[in-house]
Design a protein around this motif. Structure first.
Motif, mmCIF file in Angstrom:
data_model
loop_
_atom_site.group_PDB
_atom_site.id
_atom_site.type_symbol
_atom_site.label_atom_id
_atom_site.label_comp_id
_atom_site.label_asym_id
_atom_site.label_seq_id
_atom_site.Cartn_x
_atom_site.Cartn_y
_atom_site.Cartn_z
ATOM 1 N N THR A 186 -3.893 0.603 -5.489
ATOM 2 C CA THR A 186 -4.588 0.419 -6.678
ATOM 3 C C THR A 186 -4.239 -0.698 -7.663
ATOM 4 N N MET A 187 -5.330 -0.783 -8.316
ATOM 5 C CA MET A 187 -4.620 -2.289 -10.111
ATOM 6 C C MET A 187 -3.187 -1.712 -10.144
ATOM 7 N N ASP A 188 -2.572 -0.478 -10.459
ATOM 8 C CA ASP A 188 -1.542 -0.168 -10.962
ATOM 9 C C ASP A 188 -0.167 -1.023 -9.580
ATOM 10 N N LEU A 243 2.527 -8.047 -9.739
ATOM 11 C CA LEU A 243 2.109 -9.701 -10.491
ATOM 12 C C LEU A 243 4.161 -9.826 -11.535
ATOM 13 N N VAL A 244 3.730 -8.254 -12.106
ATOM 14 C CA VAL A 244 5.266 -8.640 -13.003
ATOM 15 C C VAL A 244 7.033 -9.131 -13.060
ATOM 16 N N ALA A 301 0.964 -1.411 -0.025
ATOM 17 C CA ALA A 301 -0.040 0.352 0.172
ATOM 18 C C ALA A 301 0.882 1.022 -0.014
ATOM 19 N N THR A 302 0.641 2.200 -0.474
ATOM 20 C CA THR A 302 1.263 3.558 -0.409
ATOM 21 C C THR A 302 0.676 4.577 0.916
ATOM 22 N N VAL A 326 -13.621 -1.505 -9.374
ATOM 23 C CA VAL A 326 -12.954 -0.508 -8.649
ATOM 24 C C VAL A 326 -11.275 -0.294 -9.266
ATOM 25 N N ARG A 327 -10.649 0.449 -9.261
ATOM 26 C CA ARG A 327 -8.527 0.074 -9.854
ATOM 27 C C ARG A 327 -8.339 0.687 -8.416
#
Length: 139
Positions: free
Chosen positions: A113-115, A121-122, A7-8, A97-98
């Motif tokens: 966020t999704m980002d 994941l990457v 989380a940010t 939701v993103r």
């Protein structure tokens, strides 16, 4: 790994009476696409850049006269800080939701966020690909 781990923190927040104009200026200044609307450290809404475009500009409202309370998504979907990443991705998919404000005992502690999840994941796929490469025969 928990949501707290990715989380940010130090997220952008505003009160319900903040104008759309002030929200847009803050988003531009800090380079974010959303601001969590909070009261007493509890998330009561979220305003995204899309909300500003659709609910203010496209609707023909004056940005200096519309407040966060008028355009925010009320009662945003949240995720507990100690939940797993899968819980966050499931909540995003279920509610389309993103962004998920992150809470600890109903108090806002961050946002995921999704980002953030795509970057994670990457990185994890990169780790797995190194295992495959190490175990693959060379020709």
């Amino acid at each position: 790994m928990t949501v707290r781990d990715i989380a940010t923190t130090g997220i952008e927040t505003a009160g319900p009476d903040t104008t759309a104009e002030a929200l847009a200026l803050r988003m531009e200044e800090v380079g974010v696409g959303s601001i969590v609307v909070e009261t007493d450290m509890e998330p009561v809404g979220i305003v995204t850049d899309r909300d500003l475009a659709v609910k203010v500009l496209a609707a023909g409202h004056a940005p200096d006269e519309v407040t966060a309370a008028e355009i925010m998504t009320e009662t945003p979907v949240t995720v507990e800080a100690d939940e797993g990443i899968l819980t966050a991705t499931n909540a995003m998919a279920e509610h389309a939701v993103r962004r998920l404000p992150v809470v600890d005992d109903d108090k806002l502690v961050g946002i995921v966020t999704m980002d953030d999840l795509i970057v994670l994941l990457v990185a994890e796929l990169g780790n797995l690909s190194r295992v495959v490469e190490a175990e693959s025969p060379t020709y």
